[in-house]
Design a protein around this motif. Structure first.
Motif, PDB file in Angstrom:
ATOM      1  N   ALA A 221       0.834  -1.193   0.000  1.00 38.33           N
ATOM      2  CA  ALA A 221       0.000   0.000   0.000  1.00 38.33           C
ATOM      3  C   ALA A 221       0.868   1.243   0.000  1.00 38.33           C
ATOM      4  O   ALA A 221       2.026   1.223   0.434  1.00 38.33           O
ATOM      5  N   VAL A 222       0.277   2.330  -0.488  1.00 37.44           N
ATOM      6  CA  VAL A 222       0.886   3.655  -0.436  1.00 37.44           C
ATOM      7  C   VAL A 222       0.006   4.519   0.456  1.00 37.44           C
ATOM      8  O   VAL A 222      -1.225   4.487   0.348  1.00 37.44           O
ATOM      9  N   CYS A 223       0.638   5.292   1.338  1.00 40.87           N
ATOM     10  CA  CYS A 223      -0.113   6.123   2.270  1.00 40.87           C
ATOM     11  C   CYS A 223       0.536   7.496   2.339  1.00 40.87           C
ATOM     12  O   CYS A 223       1.729   7.605   2.655  1.00 40.87           O
ATOM     13  N   THR A 224      -0.207   8.559   2.007  1.00 37.29           N
ATOM     14  CA  THR A 224       0.339   9.911   2.037  1.00 37.29           C
ATOM     15  C   THR A 224      -0.117  10.652   3.294  1.00 37.29           C
ATOM     16  O   THR A 224      -1.166  10.342   3.871  1.00 37.29           O
ATOM     17  N   PHE A 225       0.694  11.651   3.681  1.00 36.60           N
ATOM     18  CA  PHE A 225       0.446  12.388   4.915  1.00 36.60           C
ATOM     19  C   PHE A 225       0.498  13.888   4.646  1.00 36.60           C
ATOM     20  O   PHE A 225       1.135  14.347   3.698  1.00 36.60           O
ATOM     21  N   GLY A 226      -0.135  14.629   5.543  1.00 31.68           N
ATOM     22  CA  GLY A 226      -0.127  16.079   5.418  1.00 31.68           C
ATOM     23  C   GLY A 226       1.177  16.712   5.849  1.00 31.68           C
ATOM     24  O   GLY A 226       1.457  17.862   5.512  1.00 31.68           O
ATOM     25  N   SER A 227       1.998  15.955   6.586  1.00 29.33           N
ATOM     26  CA  SER A 227       3.276  16.502   7.054  1.00 29.33           C
ATOM     27  C   SER A 227       4.300  15.397   7.195  1.00 29.33           C
ATOM     28  O   SER A 227       3.955  14.215   7.372  1.00 29.33           O
ATOM     29  N   LEU A 228       5.575  15.794   7.123  1.00 30.12           N
ATOM     30  CA  LEU A 228       6.669  14.848   7.356  1.00 30.12           C
ATOM     31  C   LEU A 228       6.596  14.310   8.778  1.00 30.12           C
ATOM     32  O   LEU A 228       6.791  13.115   9.012  1.00 30.12           O
ATOM     33  N   GLN A 229       6.311  15.192   9.734  1.00 33.28           N
ATOM     34  CA  GLN A 229       6.205  14.776  11.130  1.00 33.28           C
ATOM     35  C   GLN A 229       5.165  13.676  11.288  1.00 33.28           C
ATOM     36  O   GLN A 229       5.403  12.664  11.962  1.00 33.28           O
ATOM     37  N   GLY A 230       4.012  13.833  10.658  1.00 35.14           N
ATOM     38  CA  GLY A 230       2.965  12.835  10.771  1.00 35.14           C
ATOM     39  C   GLY A 230       3.380  11.495  10.205  1.00 35.14           C
ATOM     40  O   GLY A 230       3.102  10.443  10.810  1.00 35.14           O
ATOM     41  N   ALA A 231       4.052  11.509   9.064  1.00 38.25           N
ATOM     42  CA  ALA A 231       4.478  10.257   8.445  1.00 38.25           C
ATOM     43  C   ALA A 231       5.463   9.510   9.328  1.00 38.25           C
ATOM     44  O   ALA A 231       5.332   8.293   9.552  1.00 38.25           O
ATOM     45  N   VAL A 232       6.446  10.224   9.859  1.00 37.73           N
ATOM     46  CA  VAL A 232       7.467   9.562  10.679  1.00 37.73           C
ATOM     47  C   VAL A 232       6.878   9.111  12.019  1.00 37.73           C
ATOM     48  O   VAL A 232       7.177   8.019  12.512  1.00 37.73           O
ATOM     49  N   ASP A 233       6.011   9.935  12.601  1.00 36.46           N
ATOM     50  CA  ASP A 233       5.376   9.520  13.866  1.00 36.46           C
ATOM     51  C   ASP A 233       4.499   8.284  13.670  1.00 36.46           C
ATOM     52  O   ASP A 233       4.399   7.431  14.559  1.00 36.46           O
ATOM     53  N   ALA A 234       3.870   8.160  12.503  1.00 33.58           N
ATOM     54  CA  ALA A 234       3.068   6.969  12.210  1.00 33.58           C
ATOM     55  C   ALA A 234       3.953   5.735  12.143  1.00 33.58           C
ATOM     56  O   ALA A 234       3.558   4.640  12.591  1.00 33.58           O
TER      57      ALA A 234
END
Length: 459
Positions: A221-234
């Motif tokens: 799967a591909v999952c996009t985020f509104g921020s870099l912080q959000g992606a890394v925290d996920a």
């Protein structure tokens, strides 16, 4: 006659046309995928057997001639550069798969066997060799550099997947380390010592590697985020939840833009995770639901699934082509790439700081990584010969490493030391560096094996 001429003459007398002094051949063997200018050996010897390597090393050792082992040249820290000239010993012609022991989940291969070649050979067995550094590297080179890649979060690195080795020491002596048994409590673990030694202690001429069953079900799967912080925290939350991810890769906006252009994708240009789940149909469904819920808490836009093999392959090929794709954003440029690995709890701070540095610089910069195990890569696009750009990339890359070390991490999670990161060894290892130098001297008292790299004291 110089000593190097004497060595080459002796090798030519024994091996004939398998010794080359041609400049094009030497240039290919004195270079890699890094920004570092080529440093050519005086000659290249194409070995075809362990006996060849043993005889060649005995000659070189007697004449105090430097030796640089060479597999496919896909390293990126100058590991194959001939700092002091000498002989490049190319083992790519030693490419036989000697045994596949299906019942024991292992295979015995020569060092020139490439990872794709091995997996194609294994296709009908239901087994695979999962260590995947992206490039179609040789098994010997992967062992020598302790390679890993996108699957490391689940299957480990070469350190965990090499069971035994055959190695030719600098004086030509052939030794075997380890066995096909899954554990042993007899003696020093010499196998682990040679894995990651970057050709400074001997030349690997055979490897016994661990195989793994191909999972019953795979989904990406591909999952996009509104921020870099959000992606890394996920990512951090996912790993802390205990979900057995097979792959979890981070790509920033620059990486996604490059992938869209180069691989003809149409992904949203935003901080993105590439994910893969292995297991049973029921198991991967449960894993995916858990990760999707976690991602949503950190601002994810939802999952875009790639369940068909051709779609998954296209997605991961785009990830593997990221280096070429990034360079294509600035035609004629070279990749100045650094990597670091940190404890997972320190991942967000380190990536955000690297991005902040890059945003304040005049260099175009991409960040991506195998973030499931805390390993990330920062790629600065520089023009070859542009001193100001290379100096700026060196400054930024040093800050990446310094922060990683302050976080309890390491100067390199998978690229290795070569020439580029030797300067950080003292800071990371402290007094233990003298022990590494002592080991190097014990195995290679004449300092012929890839001199000036691992096992040397930085200037």
């Amino acid at each position: 006659m110089t000593t190097i001429d004497q060595t080459i003459n002796e090798l030519e007398a024994l091996f004939g046309t398998r010794v080359s002094r041609a400049e094009a051949v030497r240039k290919h063997h004195g270079d890699d995928l890094s920004y570092i200018p080529a440093m050519l050996p005086d000659a290249v010897f194409f070995a075809e057997s362990t006996k060849d390597v043993s005889q060649a090393l005995a000659i070189c050792n007697a004449n105090r001639t430097p030796v640089i082992p060479f597999g496919t040249g896909t390293s990126i820290e100058g590991q194959t550069h001939a700092l002091k000239g000498g002989i490049s010993i190319d083992v790519s012609g030693m490419a036989d798969i000697l045994a596949v022991n299906e019942a024991d989940f292992d295979a015995v291969v020569q060092p020139g066997v490439r990872r794709k070649q091995l997996n194609e050979h294994l296709r009908a067995t239901g087994l695979s060799f999962p260590v995947d550094p992206g490039a179609d590297a040789s098994i010997g080179g992967m062992a020598a550099t302790r390679a890993s890649g996108t699957n490391a979060v689940r299957y480990g690195t070469m350190r965990e997947n090499v069971l035994a080795l055959e190695v030719v020491l600098p004086d030509g002596k052939v030794i075997r380390t380890g066995t096909r048994a899954r554990k042993s409590s007899t003696g020093y673990d010499l196998t682990k010592l040679f894995v990651g030694s970057e050709g400074t202690l001997g030349i690997i001429t055979e490897a016994t590697v661990r195989l793994h069953p191909i999972p019953a079900a795979i989904s990406s799967a591909v999952c996009t985020f509104g921020s870099l912080q959000g992606a890394v925290d996920a990512v951090i939350a996912t790993m802390q939840s205990g979900v057995p991810m097979a792959r979890i890769e981070f790509l920033d906006e620059v990486a996604i833009e490059a992938a869209n252009n180069y691989s003809k994708l149409s992904l949203k240009i935003a901080p993105t995770l590439f994910l893969e789940f292995h297991g049973t149909e029921t198991g991967i469904k449960e894993q995916a639901e858990t990760v999707e819920a976690i991602a949503a808490e950190y601002g994810a836009d939802g999952f875009e699934w790639a369940s068909r093999p051709e779609d998954r392959n296209r997605l991961w090929q785009a990830r593997h082509d990221s280096s070429h794709a990034t360079r294509a954003l600035r035609p004629g440029s070279a990749n100045f790439v650094t990597d670091a690995c940190v404890p997972i709890s320190a991942l967000a701070d380190n990536i955000l700081a690297a991005r902040a540095d890059a945003d304040q610089s005049f260099l175009r910069t991409k960040i991506n990584g195998h973030v499931g195990d805390g390993n990330f890569h920062v790629n600065y696009l520089v023009m070859p010969g542009a001193t100001d750009e290379i100096r700026e990339a060196e400054r930024l890359a040093a800050r990446v490493v310094e922060r990683a070390l302050e976080s309890g991490g390491t100067a390199s999670g998978e690229h290795g030391i070569g020439i580029g990161k030797l300067k950080f060894m003292r800071r990371e290892h402290g007094p233990a560096l003298e022990s590494m130098v002592a080991l190097k001297h014990a195995f290679d008292p004449n300092d012929i094996m890839n001199p000036g790299k691992l096992g040397s004291l930085p200037d």
